[in-house]
Design a protein around this motif. Structure first.
Motif, PDB file in Angstrom:
ATOM      1  N   SER A 148       0.851  -1.187   0.000  1.00  0.00           N
ATOM      2  CA  SER A 148       0.000   0.000   0.000  1.00  0.00           C
ATOM      3  C   SER A 148       0.888   1.238   0.000  1.00  0.00           C
ATOM      4  O   SER A 148       2.070   1.185   0.343  1.00  0.00           O
ATOM      5  CB  SER A 148      -0.917   0.009   1.228  1.00  0.00           C
ATOM      6  N   THR A 149       0.304   2.363  -0.385  1.00  0.00           N
ATOM      7  CA  THR A 149       1.112   3.581  -0.520  1.00  0.00           C
ATOM      8  C   THR A 149       1.716   4.017   0.813  1.00  0.00           C
ATOM      9  O   THR A 149       2.788   4.629   0.841  1.00  0.00           O
ATOM     10  CB  THR A 149       0.275   4.722  -1.115  1.00  0.00           C
ATOM     11  N   ASN A 150       1.077   3.692   1.934  1.00  0.00           N
ATOM     12  CA  ASN A 150       1.636   4.090   3.227  1.00  0.00           C
ATOM     13  C   ASN A 150       2.811   3.207   3.660  1.00  0.00           C
ATOM     14  O   ASN A 150       3.386   3.402   4.727  1.00  0.00           O
ATOM     15  CB  ASN A 150       0.562   4.139   4.320  1.00  0.00           C
ATOM     16  N   GLN A 151       3.162   2.259   2.814  1.00  0.00           N
ATOM     17  CA  GLN A 151       4.375   1.461   3.052  1.00  0.00           C
ATOM     18  C   GLN A 151       5.564   1.984   2.249  1.00  0.00           C
ATOM     19  O   GLN A 151       6.644   1.380   2.261  1.00  0.00           O
ATOM     20  CB  GLN A 151       4.109  -0.012   2.746  1.00  0.00           C
ATOM     21  N   THR A 152       5.365   3.073   1.554  1.00  0.00           N
ATOM     22  CA  THR A 152       6.488   3.764   0.926  1.00  0.00           C
ATOM     23  C   THR A 152       7.416   4.260   2.020  1.00  0.00           C
ATOM     24  O   THR A 152       6.995   5.011   2.906  1.00  0.00           O
ATOM     25  CB  THR A 152       5.991   4.939   0.072  1.00  0.00           C
ATOM     26  N   SER A 153       8.668   3.817   1.964  1.00  0.00           N
ATOM     27  CA  SER A 153       9.575   4.113   3.065  1.00  0.00           C
ATOM     28  C   SER A 153      10.975   3.631   2.718  1.00  0.00           C
ATOM     29  O   SER A 153      11.206   2.973   1.708  1.00  0.00           O
ATOM     30  CB  SER A 153       9.092   3.422   4.340  1.00  0.00           C
ATOM     31  N   MET A 154      11.919   3.951   3.634  1.00  0.00           N
ATOM     32  CA  MET A 154      13.254   3.360   3.590  1.00  0.00           C
ATOM     33  C   MET A 154      13.250   2.176   4.550  1.00  0.00           C
ATOM     34  O   MET A 154      12.911   2.331   5.729  1.00  0.00           O
ATOM     35  CB  MET A 154      14.304   4.382   4.029  1.00  0.00           C
ATOM     36  N   TYR A 155      13.620   1.006   4.034  1.00  0.00           N
ATOM     37  CA  TYR A 155      13.655  -0.205   4.851  1.00  0.00           C
ATOM     38  C   TYR A 155      15.103  -0.591   5.123  1.00  0.00           C
ATOM     39  O   TYR A 155      15.938  -0.643   4.210  1.00  0.00           O
ATOM     40  CB  TYR A 155      12.914  -1.337   4.145  1.00  0.00           C
ATOM     41  N   LEU A 156      15.363  -0.869   6.384  1.00  0.00           N
ATOM     42  CA  LEU A 156      16.732  -1.191   6.814  1.00  0.00           C
ATOM     43  C   LEU A 156      16.753  -2.523   7.526  1.00  0.00           C
ATOM     44  O   LEU A 156      15.954  -2.780   8.424  1.00  0.00           O
ATOM     45  CB  LEU A 156      17.250  -0.104   7.753  1.00  0.00           C
ATOM     46  N   CYS A 157      17.692  -3.357   7.123  1.00  0.00           N
ATOM     47  CA  CYS A 157      17.911  -4.644   7.757  1.00  0.00           C
ATOM     48  C   CYS A 157      19.158  -4.537   8.634  1.00  0.00           C
ATOM     49  O   CYS A 157      20.102  -3.799   8.303  1.00  0.00           O
ATOM     50  CB  CYS A 157      18.102  -5.713   6.687  1.00  0.00           C
ATOM     51  N   ALA A 158      19.175  -5.245   9.751  1.00  0.00           N
ATOM     52  CA  ALA A 158      20.335  -5.230  10.634  1.00  0.00           C
ATOM     53  C   ALA A 158      20.535  -6.613  11.230  1.00  0.00           C
ATOM     54  O   ALA A 158      19.609  -7.434  11.277  1.00  0.00           O
ATOM     55  CB  ALA A 158      20.156  -4.198  11.751  1.00  0.00           C
ATOM     56  N   SER A 159      21.761  -6.857  11.701  1.00  0.00           N
ATOM     57  CA  SER A 159      22.032  -8.103  12.411  1.00  0.00           C
ATOM     58  C   SER A 159      22.941  -7.816  13.593  1.00  0.00           C
ATOM     59  O   SER A 159      23.670  -6.819  13.613  1.00  0.00           O
ATOM     60  CB  SER A 159      22.668  -9.135  11.475  1.00  0.00           C
ATOM     61  N   SER A 160      22.898  -8.709  14.586  1.00  0.00           N
ATOM     62  CA  SER A 160      23.760  -8.550  15.755  1.00  0.00           C
ATOM     63  C   SER A 160      23.917  -9.901  16.437  1.00  0.00           C
ATOM     64  O   SER A 160      23.172 -10.855  16.171  1.00  0.00           O
ATOM     65  CB  SER A 160      23.175  -7.531  16.740  1.00  0.00           C
ATOM     66  N   LEU A 161      24.906  -9.974  17.331  1.00  0.00           N
ATOM     67  CA  LEU A 161      25.104 -11.175  18.125  1.00  0.00           C
ATOM     68  C   LEU A 161      24.067 -11.243  19.225  1.00  0.00           C
ATOM     69  O   LEU A 161      23.710 -10.212  19.815  1.00  0.00           O
ATOM     70  CB  LEU A 161      26.497 -11.167  18.743  1.00  0.00           C
ATOM     71  N   ILE A 162      23.611 -12.420  19.534  1.00  0.00           N
ATOM     72  CA  ILE A 162      22.633 -12.568  20.598  1.00  0.00           C
ATOM     73  C   ILE A 162      23.327 -12.471  21.947  1.00  0.00           C
ATOM     74  O   ILE A 162      24.492 -12.839  22.080  1.00  0.00           O
ATOM     75  CB  ILE A 162      21.870 -13.907  20.464  1.00  0.00           C
ATOM     76  N   ASP A 163      22.607 -11.919  22.934  1.00  0.00           N
ATOM     77  CA  ASP A 163      23.122 -11.827  24.299  1.00  0.00           C
ATOM     78  C   ASP A 163      24.451 -11.107  24.398  1.00  0.00           C
ATOM     79  O   ASP A 163      25.259 -11.391  25.269  1.00  0.00           O
ATOM     80  CB  ASP A 163      23.241 -13.216  24.936  1.00  0.00           C
ATOM     81  N   ARG A 164      24.700 -10.216  23.462  1.00  0.00           N
ATOM     82  CA  ARG A 164      25.919  -9.411  23.535  1.00  0.00           C
ATOM     83  C   ARG A 164      25.517  -7.959  23.381  1.00  0.00           C
ATOM     84  O   ARG A 164      25.668  -7.346  22.325  1.00  0.00           O
ATOM     85  CB  ARG A 164      26.907  -9.797  22.429  1.00  0.00           C
ATOM     86  N   SER A 165      24.967  -7.413  24.466  1.00  0.00           N
ATOM     87  CA  SER A 165      24.454  -6.052  24.383  1.00  0.00           C
ATOM     88  C   SER A 165      25.560  -5.021  24.291  1.00  0.00           C
ATOM     89  O   SER A 165      25.297  -3.855  24.059  1.00  0.00           O
ATOM     90  CB  SER A 165      23.572  -5.759  25.602  1.00  0.00           C
ATOM     91  N   ASP A 166      26.813  -5.466  24.458  1.00  0.00           N
ATOM     92  CA  ASP A 166      27.909  -4.513  24.345  1.00  0.00           C
ATOM     93  C   ASP A 166      28.405  -4.374  22.911  1.00  0.00           C
ATOM     94  O   ASP A 166      29.298  -3.568  22.654  1.00  0.00           O
ATOM     95  CB  ASP A 166      29.069  -4.931  25.240  1.00  0.00           C
ATOM     96  N   THR A 167      27.872  -5.171  22.016  1.00  0.00           N
ATOM     97  CA  THR A 167      28.321  -5.063  20.636  1.00  0.00           C
ATOM     98  C   THR A 167      27.214  -4.485  19.774  1.00  0.00           C
ATOM     99  O   THR A 167      26.039  -4.672  20.037  1.00  0.00           O
ATOM    100  CB  THR A 167      28.731  -6.422  20.064  1.00  0.00           C
TER     101      THR A 167
END
Lengths: 111, 114
Positions: free
Chosen positions: B82-101
């Motif tokens: 739908s037109t309201n889904q026009t946007s910038m989409y960003l994917c990210a990844s991180s290590l689990i249980d490593r809140s310092d990274t």
């Protein structure tokens, strides 16, 4: 759930002066806060973090301060440079390392 | 060099189309995320996954679904764009249980729904 809030949407400073970007949070249960920097048409990149056991972390021109009693953190950039012009996000890591972000602050550094 | 790669930088789709946004990471990270960025609204979490076939709703999951069949790949699906889904989409990844990274982000996909 943790909420992080960046209440000032924009900041404009003169080159060479200090930039201070603020972030507030609601939940005191956290390990780290992180700051990210984002240029237009690019993904955010990590800038600096701070642990809950510290009140300050410094990396070159960038320093983050944590005030746990006020649930407030701030990013200081000294001296500011035109290349620092970007959107800055603060984030926390919650359960399962879920990342939540503030709305961001657009920093403009004037030459 | 660590990488999160999104399949497209720019996409233009028609209203009602089914849209697939693909994201691949080469860091063996457990966590993967999909965000959208809109002016004045910051980065809003759509879905995240902390393991293969595991997913959790973020703050704005309506109109989206996700798939994680392999550890390195996380797909975002717009079931009926739908037109309201026009946007910038960003994917990210991180290590689990490593809140310092930190999390690592892809370059983003600018989606326009017409």
């Amino acid at each position: 759930d943790q909420q992080v809030k960046q209440n000032s949407p924009s900041l404009s400073v003169q080159e060479g002066r200090i930039s201070i970007l603020n972030c507030d949070y609601t939940n005191s249960m956290f390990d780290y806060f992180l700051w990210y920097k984002k240029y237009p048409a690019e993904g955010p990149t990590f800038l600096i973090s701070i642990s809950s056991i510290k009140d300050k972390n410094e990396d070159g021109r960038f320093t983050v301060f944590l005030n746990k009693s006020a649930k407030h953190l701030s990013l200081h950039i000294v001296p500011s440079q035109p290349g620092d012009s970007a959107v800055y996000f603060c984030s926390d890591t919650g359960a399962n390392s879920k990342l939540t972000f503030g709305k961001g602050i657009t920093l403009s550094v004037r030459p | 060099d660590v990488k999160v790669t999104q399949s497209s930088r720019y996409l233009v789709k028609r209203t009602g189309e089914k849209v697939f946004l693909e994201c691949v990471q080469d860091m063996d990270h457990e966590n993967m995320f999909w965000y959208r960025q809109d002016p004045g609204l910051g980065l809003r979490l759509i879905y995240f996954s902390y393991d293969v076939k595991m997913k959790e709703k973020g703050d704005i999951p309506e109109g989206y679904s996700v798939s994680r069949e392999k550890k390195e790949r996380f797909s975002l699906i717009l079931e009926s764009a739908s037109t309201n889904q026009t946007s910038m989409y960003l994917c990210a990844s991180s290590l689990i249980d490593r809140s310092d990274t930190e999390a690592f982000f892809g370059q983003g996909t600018r989606l326009t729904v017409v």
